[in-house]
Write an enzyme that holds these catalytic residues in place. Structure first.
Site, short mmCIF file in Angstrom:
data_model
loop_
_atom_site.label_atom_id
_atom_site.label_comp_id
_atom_site.label_asym_id
_atom_site.label_seq_id
_atom_site.Cartn_x
_atom_site.Cartn_y
_atom_site.Cartn_z
N GLY A 53 30.75 11.50 47.07
CA GLY A 53 30.42 12.07 48.41
C GLY A 53 31.10 13.26 48.88
O GLY A 53 30.95 13.43 50.05
N TYR A 148 54.24 31.43 34.05
CA TYR A 148 53.55 30.26 34.80
C TYR A 148 54.81 29.62 35.52
O TYR A 148 54.56 29.17 36.78
CB TYR A 148 53.18 29.15 33.84
N ALA A 149 55.85 29.29 34.89
CA ALA A 149 57.14 28.74 35.52
C ALA A 149 57.57 29.61 36.82
O ALA A 149 57.88 29.06 37.91
CB ALA A 149 58.49 28.71 34.64
N ALA A 150 57.41 30.92 36.64
CA ALA A 150 57.93 32.01 37.73
C ALA A 150 56.95 31.80 38.84
O ALA A 150 57.44 31.51 40.11
CB ALA A 150 57.83 33.29 37.23
N ALA A 151 55.35 31.49 38.57
CA ALA A 151 54.40 31.37 39.54
C ALA A 151 54.61 30.23 40.21
O ALA A 151 54.73 30.00 41.62
CB ALA A 151 53.00 31.64 39.16
N ILE A 181 50.61 16.02 32.41
CA ILE A 181 49.62 15.09 32.75
C ILE A 181 48.26 15.36 31.66
O ILE A 181 47.98 16.45 31.42
CB ILE A 181 49.20 15.31 34.03
N1 LIG Z 1 48.20 18.96 33.07
C1 LIG Z 1 49.54 18.95 33.35
O1 LIG Z 1 50.36 18.58 32.43
C2 LIG Z 1 50.22 19.95 34.41
C3 LIG Z 1 51.52 20.06 34.41
C4 LIG Z 1 51.86 20.67 35.56
C5 LIG Z 1 51.23 21.21 36.64
N2 LIG Z 1 49.82 21.14 36.54
C6 LIG Z 1 49.01 21.83 37.56
O2 LIG Z 1 47.99 21.03 38.14
C7 LIG Z 1 46.84 21.97 38.56
C8 LIG Z 1 45.78 21.19 37.93
O3 LIG Z 1 45.97 21.34 36.61
P1 LIG Z 1 45.04 20.57 35.37
O4 LIG Z 1 45.82 19.96 34.27
O5 LIG Z 1 44.25 19.58 36.28
O6 LIG Z 1 44.01 21.56 34.91
P2 LIG Z 1 42.71 21.82 34.49
O7 LIG Z 1 42.31 23.16 33.75
O8 LIG Z 1 42.09 20.32 34.16
O9 LIG Z 1 41.91 22.03 35.92
C9 LIG Z 1 42.20 23.36 36.87
C10 LIG Z 1 41.06 23.70 37.56
O10 LIG Z 1 41.25 24.90 38.32
C11 LIG Z 1 39.92 25.66 38.14
N3 LIG Z 1 40.26 26.98 38.49
C12 LIG Z 1 41.06 27.90 37.69
N4 LIG Z 1 40.97 29.23 38.07
C13 LIG Z 1 40.46 29.21 39.36
C14 LIG Z 1 40.08 30.11 40.17
N5 LIG Z 1 40.41 31.46 39.99
N6 LIG Z 1 39.39 29.75 41.21
C15 LIG Z 1 39.20 28.35 41.35
N7 LIG Z 1 39.21 27.45 40.66
C16 LIG Z 1 39.75 27.83 39.43
C17 LIG Z 1 39.60 25.43 36.83
O11 LIG Z 1 38.22 25.76 36.66
C18 LIG Z 1 39.83 24.05 36.75
O12 LIG Z 1 38.76 23.43 37.12
C19 LIG Z 1 47.23 23.25 38.04
O13 LIG Z 1 47.86 23.93 39.14
C20 LIG Z 1 48.40 23.14 37.08
O14 LIG Z 1 49.09 24.26 36.90
C21 LIG Z 1 49.07 20.52 35.27
#
Ligand SMILES: NC(=O)c1ccc[n+]([C@@H]2O[C@H](COP(=O)([O-])OP(=O)(O)OC[C@H]3O[C@@H](n4cnc5c(N)ncnc54)[C@H](O)[C@@H]3O)[C@@H](O)[C@H]2O)c1
Length: 246
Positions: A53, A148-151, A181
């Protein structure tokens, strides 16, 4: 965590089409919030939105003008969750400026874009919840994920600064720092780094397993709730203890 019974909070979740973001869209919707699921991926965002929803919108969070326009069209928002992110597994010397720009644009600069767009209305209404999904990499560093870590470390410093600037205006700003995750992003990193990388990530947790998007969403839901009014400027690891002591 339910929103206050007489107020239907409105939330913008970026990266809501996949993985952790999709779990957050579903969780906040289930908690009674009116959720906008923003992502580059139109069909996937629509599927997630329809399942709970929410409203889907196609949005590149790196595009400052488009972010401003969509927030003006769909807002004002009470809750902002920045979850869009990209990763790239490569040692620093194997990467170049084009890689850095992309990683910094999505993982850091986009957080500035959305925050800049939603904050004035939050300040005017004296209420706001900003939750930024960073990573334990932002505190611990990452072998093969330096930029990535810096960001992500930048997101932590930025979030604390926003918390400091807005603490007396009813606005909180916090970070959730996931560990490994099980999502498409993690699978892609593992594909690049090999199965040994997955083993190393799992071993780095105290729990000895990967987390789920729903476990991250539960932490986000708390920080996004009315009840979390006295929690701000924090980094909450959802990482099986990976970041404990950091
Ligand atoms: N999965 C992990 O182990 C993990 C660990 C630490 C941090 N994270 C962080 O968690 C967040 C989600 O990660 P996830 O694992 O679910 O990744 P994922 O790839 O499953 O999802 C990321 C989403 O971001 C969207 N995206 C990317 N660039 C974009 C843009 N310019 N505009 C709009 N949407 C955009 C993608 O289309 C995607 O749907 C991220 O910020 C990631 O850095 C993930």
């Amino acid at each position: 965590m339910a929103a206050a019974s007489n107020v239907r909070r409105r939330a913008l979740v970026t990266g809501g089409a996949s993985g952790i973001g999709a779990a957050i869209v579903r969780r906040l919707s289930a908690d009674g919030l009116d959720v906008v699921c923003a992502d580059l991926q139109a069909e996937a965002a629509q599927r997630v939105a329809e399942s709970c929803g929410a409203t889907a919108v196609v949005l590149d969070v790196c595009d400052f003008a488009r972010v401003q326009a969509e927030v003006a069209r769909l807002g004002p928002f009470d809750v902002l969750v920045n979850c869009a992110g990209v990763d790239q597994h490569a040692f620093f010397t194997k990467t170049g400026p084009a890689d850095w720009r992309r990683l910094l644009a999505v993982n850091l600069e986009a957080v500035l874009n959305t925050t800049h767009a939603v904050l004035p209305a939050m300040q005017a209404q004296g209420y706001g919840r900003i939750v930024n999904v960073a990573s334990e990499a932002g505190r611990l560093g990452s072998r093969g994920g330096s930029v990535y870590a810096a960001a992500k470390g930048g997101v932590m410093a930025f979030t604390r600064s926003i918390a400091r600037e807005n603490g007396r205006k009813g606005i909180t700003a916090n970070v959730v720092a996931p560990g490994p995750i099980d999502t498409p992003l993690l699978r892609q990193a593992v594909h690049a780094g090999g199965e040994r990388l997955l083993g190393a990530m799992t071993d780095a947790t105290l729990t000895g397993r990967l987390g789920t998007g729903e476990e991250v969403a539960a932490a986000v839901a708390f920080l996004a709730s009315d009840g979390a009014a006295y929690v701000t400027g924090e980094v909450l690891g959802v990482s099986g203890g990976m970041g404990c002591g950091a």
